[in-house]
Design a protein around this motif. Sequence first.
Motif, PDB file in Angstrom:
ATOM      1  N   GLY A 148      -7.516  23.933  11.198  1.00  0.00           N
ATOM      2  CA  GLY A 148      -8.046  22.724  11.811  1.00  0.00           C
ATOM      3  C   GLY A 148      -8.247  21.586  10.835  1.00  0.00           C
ATOM      4  N   THR A 149      -7.964  21.821   9.548  1.00  0.00           N
ATOM      5  CA  THR A 149      -8.121  20.770   8.545  1.00  0.00           C
ATOM      6  C   THR A 149      -6.794  20.472   7.862  1.00  0.00           C
ATOM      7  OG1 THR A 149      -8.612  22.208   6.646  1.00  0.00           O
ATOM      8  CG2 THR A 149     -10.461  21.622   8.093  1.00  0.00           C
ATOM      9  N   PHE A 150      -6.755  19.313   7.227  1.00  0.00           N
ATOM     10  CA  PHE A 150      -5.591  18.866   6.477  1.00  0.00           C
ATOM     11  C   PHE A 150      -6.017  18.549   5.051  1.00  0.00           C
ATOM     12  CE2 PHE A 150      -4.754  17.968  10.875  1.00  0.00           C
ATOM     13  CZ  PHE A 150      -3.392  18.110  11.059  1.00  0.00           C
ATOM     14  N   CYS A 151      -5.134  18.754   4.096  1.00  0.00           N
ATOM     15  CA  CYS A 151      -5.364  18.295   2.721  1.00  0.00           C
ATOM     16  C   CYS A 151      -4.454  17.106   2.451  1.00  0.00           C
ATOM     17  CB  CYS A 151      -5.126  19.414   1.715  1.00  0.00           C
ATOM     18  SG  CYS A 151      -3.486  20.190   1.777  1.00  0.00           S
ATOM     19  N   ASP A 152      -4.813  16.292   1.485  1.00  0.00           N
ATOM     20  CA  ASP A 152      -4.086  15.068   1.159  1.00  0.00           C
ATOM     21  C   ASP A 152      -3.027  15.360   0.103  1.00  0.00           C
ATOM     22  OD1 ASP A 152      -3.181  12.582   0.543  1.00  0.00           O
ATOM     23  OD2 ASP A 152      -5.135  11.719   0.045  1.00  0.00           O
ATOM     24  N   ALA A 153      -1.764  15.360   0.517  1.00  0.00           N
ATOM     25  CA  ALA A 153      -0.663  15.657  -0.391  1.00  0.00           C
ATOM     26  C   ALA A 153       0.093  14.404  -0.821  1.00  0.00           C
ATOM     27  CB  ALA A 153       0.311  16.629   0.270  1.00  0.00           C
ATOM     28  N   SER A 154      -0.479  13.240  -0.549  1.00  0.00           N
ATOM     29  CA  SER A 154       0.232  11.979  -0.778  1.00  0.00           C
ATOM     30  C   SER A 154       0.729  11.849  -2.209  1.00  0.00           C
ATOM     31  CB  SER A 154      -0.680  10.803  -0.435  1.00  0.00           C
ATOM     32  OG  SER A 154      -1.272  10.961   0.839  1.00  0.00           O
ATOM     33  N   ALA A 155      -0.123  12.199  -3.175  1.00  0.00           N
ATOM     34  CA  ALA A 155       0.237  12.052  -4.585  1.00  0.00           C
ATOM     35  C   ALA A 155       0.997  13.255  -5.126  1.00  0.00           C
ATOM     36  CB  ALA A 155      -1.026  11.837  -5.412  1.00  0.00           C
ATOM     37  N   GLN A 156       1.166  14.287  -4.307  1.00  0.00           N
ATOM     38  CA  GLN A 156       1.816  15.510  -4.758  1.00  0.00           C
ATOM     39  C   GLN A 156       3.229  15.669  -4.205  1.00  0.00           C
ATOM     40  OE1 GLN A 156      -1.997  17.383  -3.224  1.00  0.00           O
ATOM     41  NE2 GLN A 156      -1.398  18.942  -4.712  1.00  0.00           N
ATOM     42  N   ALA A 157       3.632  14.722  -3.325  1.00  0.00           N
ATOM     43  CA  ALA A 157       4.897  14.875  -2.612  1.00  0.00           C
ATOM     44  C   ALA A 157       6.015  14.007  -3.172  1.00  0.00           C
ATOM     45  CB  ALA A 157       4.686  14.548  -1.133  1.00  0.00           C
ATOM     46  N   GLY A 158       5.825  13.491  -4.379  1.00  0.00           N
ATOM     47  CA  GLY A 158       6.854  12.674  -4.999  1.00  0.00           C
ATOM     48  C   GLY A 158       6.423  11.236  -5.172  1.00  0.00           C
ATOM     49  N   ALA A 159       7.021  10.576  -6.157  1.00  0.00           N
ATOM     50  CA  ALA A 159       6.611   9.213  -6.511  1.00  0.00           C
ATOM     51  C   ALA A 159       6.876   8.205  -5.406  1.00  0.00           C
ATOM     52  CB  ALA A 159       7.341   8.780  -7.788  1.00  0.00           C
TER      53      ALA A 159
ATOM     54  N   GLN B 192       0.824  -1.205   0.000  1.00  0.00           N
ATOM     55  CA  GLN B 192       0.000   0.000   0.000  1.00  0.00           C
ATOM     56  C   GLN B 192       0.865   1.264   0.000  1.00  0.00           C
ATOM     57  OE1 GLN B 192      -2.437  -0.578   3.533  1.00  0.00           O
ATOM     58  NE2 GLN B 192      -3.749  -2.058   2.503  1.00  0.00           N
ATOM     59  N   PRO B 193       0.332   2.368  -0.537  1.00  0.00           N
ATOM     60  CA  PRO B 193       1.080   3.630  -0.535  1.00  0.00           C
ATOM     61  C   PRO B 193       1.041   4.289   0.842  1.00  0.00           C
ATOM     62  CG  PRO B 193      -1.079   3.963  -1.486  1.00  0.00           C
ATOM     63  CD  PRO B 193      -0.964   2.483  -1.219  1.00  0.00           C
ATOM     64  N   LYS B 194       1.758   5.383   0.957  1.00  0.00           N
ATOM     65  CA  LYS B 194       1.796   6.145   2.201  1.00  0.00           C
ATOM     66  C   LYS B 194       0.865   7.351   2.114  1.00  0.00           C
ATOM     67  CE  LYS B 194       6.488   4.552   2.908  1.00  0.00           C
ATOM     68  NZ  LYS B 194       6.333   3.558   1.801  1.00  0.00           N
ATOM     69  N   LEU B 195       0.594   7.959   3.262  1.00  0.00           N
ATOM     70  CA  LEU B 195      -0.269   9.132   3.318  1.00  0.00           C
ATOM     71  C   LEU B 195       0.499  10.322   3.894  1.00  0.00           C
ATOM     72  CD1 LEU B 195      -3.560   7.542   4.717  1.00  0.00           C
ATOM     73  CD2 LEU B 195      -3.184   8.390   2.387  1.00  0.00           C
ATOM     74  N   LEU B 196       0.301  11.489   3.279  1.00  0.00           N
ATOM     75  CA  LEU B 196       0.852  12.736   3.791  1.00  0.00           C
ATOM     76  C   LEU B 196      -0.273  13.760   3.860  1.00  0.00           C
ATOM     77  CD1 LEU B 196       3.234  14.560   4.630  1.00  0.00           C
ATOM     78  CD2 LEU B 196       3.539  15.096   2.203  1.00  0.00           C
ATOM     79  N   HIS B 197      -0.573  14.215   5.058  1.00  0.00           N
ATOM     80  CA  HIS B 197      -1.623  15.208   5.278  1.00  0.00           C
ATOM     81  C   HIS B 197      -0.967  16.539   5.656  1.00  0.00           C
ATOM     82  CE1 HIS B 197      -4.616  11.985   5.325  1.00  0.00           C
ATOM     83  NE2 HIS B 197      -3.902  11.354   6.234  1.00  0.00           N
ATOM     84  N   MET B 198      -1.229  17.586   4.860  1.00  0.00           N
ATOM     85  CA  MET B 198      -0.647  18.893   5.130  1.00  0.00           C
ATOM     86  C   MET B 198      -1.637  19.772   5.886  1.00  0.00           C
ATOM     87  SD  MET B 198       2.345  18.462   3.907  1.00  0.00           S
ATOM     88  CE  MET B 198       2.930  20.136   4.159  1.00  0.00           C
ATOM     89  N   ASN B 199      -1.131  20.434   6.904  1.00  0.00           N
ATOM     90  CA  ASN B 199      -1.939  21.286   7.771  1.00  0.00           C
ATOM     91  C   ASN B 199      -2.319  22.574   7.028  1.00  0.00           C
ATOM     92  OD1 ASN B 199      -2.867  22.972   9.915  1.00  0.00           O
ATOM     93  ND2 ASN B 199      -1.664  21.777  11.366  1.00  0.00           N
ATOM     94  N   GLN B 200      -3.630  22.877   7.005  1.00  0.00           N
ATOM     95  CA  GLN B 200      -4.128  24.061   6.294  1.00  0.00           C
ATOM     96  C   GLN B 200      -4.382  25.247   7.226  1.00  0.00           C
ATOM     97  OE1 GLN B 200      -6.290  22.943   2.397  1.00  0.00           O
ATOM     98  NE2 GLN B 200      -7.379  21.753   3.964  1.00  0.00           N
ATOM     99  N   HIS B 201      -3.928  25.163   8.466  1.00  0.00           N
ATOM    100  CA  HIS B 201      -3.936  26.271   9.422  1.00  0.00           C
ATOM    101  C   HIS B 201      -5.339  26.626   9.934  1.00  0.00           C
ATOM    102  CE1 HIS B 201      -0.061  27.945   7.246  1.00  0.00           C
ATOM    103  NE2 HIS B 201      -0.021  26.644   7.454  1.00  0.00           N
TER     104      HIS B 201
END
Length: 579
Positions: free
Chosen positions: A419-430, A408-417
Amino acid sequence: MLLLLFPLHLRSQQAAAPVVKAGQPCPAAMKVPQFVDVTAQSGIRFHHDSAPEKKYIVESMSGGVLLIDYDRDGWPDIYFTNATSVEGALAGKTARGALYHNNHDGTFTDVTEKAGVATPCAFAMGGAVGDYNNDGWPDLYITCLGGNVLYRNNGDGTFTDVTRQAGVADGRWSTGAAFADYDHDGNLDLMVTNYVDFHLTDLPEFGSKPTCKFRGLSVQCGPRGLKGAGDSLFHNNGDGTFTDVSKQAGVSDPSGFYGLGVAWSDFDRRGAQDIYVANDSVPNYLYRENKNFTFTDVGLESGTAVSGDGLEQGSMGVAIGDYLHTGYPAIFITNFADEYNTLYKNNGHYQFEDVSYQAGVALASVPYVGWGTAFADFDNDGWLDLFVANGHVYPQIDTLPSGARYRQPKLLHMNQHDGTFCDASAQAGAALMEPRVSRGAAFGDLFNDGHIDVVVEDLDGGPMVLRNTGGSAGHWISLELSSPSKNRLAIGALVKATAGKLVQTEEVRSGGSYLSQNDLRVHFGLGTAQKVDEIEIRWPSGRVEKIAGLKADAFYAILEGSGVVPLKRIQPAPDQPPR
C-alpha cells in the motif's frame, strides 16, 4: 456546498502528519528500473513552440502527446501536439504538430506531411485515440483553442479532417478528451473537457489583478478570476456523426469549472462506464453512470472532489489503476505546487479515501507542478508504480531567491506491495533528474521489449523519449484486444489476469494522463510467474471470455469470440475503405 476558494499559492498542505515512509528513497536492495533518454538516437527532432514569457495562460497549458498505432503494425507511433504564441495566433500563424512512425529498430520517421496532420489549429492542447467509425483503423482527435479536429484514419498512412461532418469541433478551449462506449451500442462516444472561456480578442492583462500575482510576482491571469467554459459529451450516432448530449446526460458542467484531465473507468465494476474529470483549482467531478445513460456527479460524497482535508486543488493529470490488487481502480491526480499529488484509494461502492501521505506519494510532490502521469508496472513485478512529469507555469518564478523553479525533475514512485510507494526518482537514471518544463506524458512499450517506456512532451523545447532498460528480471505479458465489428479497439474492456496468487485487473482506456494517450495494449508484469493461468475478459459488449495457459514474455492478439489469434486477424485489410 461550501468551497474553500483560496488562491493556489495560499492553499495549506494536508493536515495529517506524513508516515515514516512518505517520500523516502527506495531500499538499496530494490532493483529500480533505469530510464535512458534516447530522443537523439530515435531520430525525433520535434520542438514545441511557445512564447518564452508565458504572459497568457493559453501559452502554458499545451503539450499533450499521443501514442497511436496508426498503421496497425503492432508498434506504437507518436503524435506530438504543438501551439503557437498569442502574438503568433493574432498574426494568423499555426503550429506544426508531428506524427512519427515507429521503424521497429529504435528509430522513428517524421511522416507528418504525408499523413496530413501537421496543423490542426494554432493552439493544439492534446487529444485521444479511438476508432469512431468501426473500420478497424484508430482515429485521432485533437483538442484545441477555438475548435477541435477529428482526423479519420484512411488506412493508407493518411488522415482526413472530418470534423465538420462529424460535428465534434466544440469550438471552445478544449483540453482533455477520451472515447468510450457509454451506452453499449458498439459505437465510441466522446467526452471533452473545456478549460477557460478565453478569447484572443479579449486578453486578460498580465499581472493586472490579484489573481494575476504569484508570491508577489506579476504573472499570467487565470484560471481563477476567469470564466469557465463547460464540458461536452458527444454521442456517436453510428453514421459518422455525433450529437452533443451533454445537458441531457448531466455532464455539461453548468458551474463552469476549469476542466483538464479526463478518463473513463468502471469504478465499481458494474459494467458501466463512469467519468472522472480533473478540474483546476475547483472541485473535481466523478460522474457515476446511472444505468440509463445519464450521469450523476458523486465527487463530493465519494471523497474524490477535494483533498482529504477538504481543499480543492489545482488538478491537472489523472491516472487510474488497481495498485492494491483489490479489483477496484484507484485514482491518482497531479496538482499544483505547494499542494500535493492526490491518491484516492477505492474502497468500493463509490467510496474513496485520500491516502496520499500514508502511501508515500504526497511529500515529494509538494514543490512541483504535476502534469502527465500513469500507473504502470515499470519493473514487471506485478505491482503498479507511478510516474509524474513536472514543470511550473510561471517562468517568472526563477527570479525568486528560493523555492520552486520553472524547470523541474520528474517523479517515479515504486510500489512496495504493502500500500506504500518509495521514491525512486533519483535512482532511476539521470534523465529523470534533468529539470524540464514538462506537460503531457504517454506510456507504452515503444520498443516491444516487454518494458513500459515513457514519452514526455515539454513546453519549451524538445520532448523526451525515455527508454525503460529494466531493473528486475520480472516476466510480463502484453495483450492487444479487438472486437470483430463493433468497438473494434475494445475500448472499455476489463481484463483480469491470474498468475498463481497474483491477480491483476486493467482496462483498455482512451485518453488520460495530461491531455495524452497511452498505448492501447494491456500490459501485465508477472514477477517470477512464467505463465498466466487465466485471462478473463469482460468485453464492452458484455460477453465474458476466459483464456487459459498463456506463456509469459510474449505479445498476444485476442479477438472477441475467437480467443488468441495471429496479429493479422485483428488488422483491417489495407484496402478496406473508411466508413
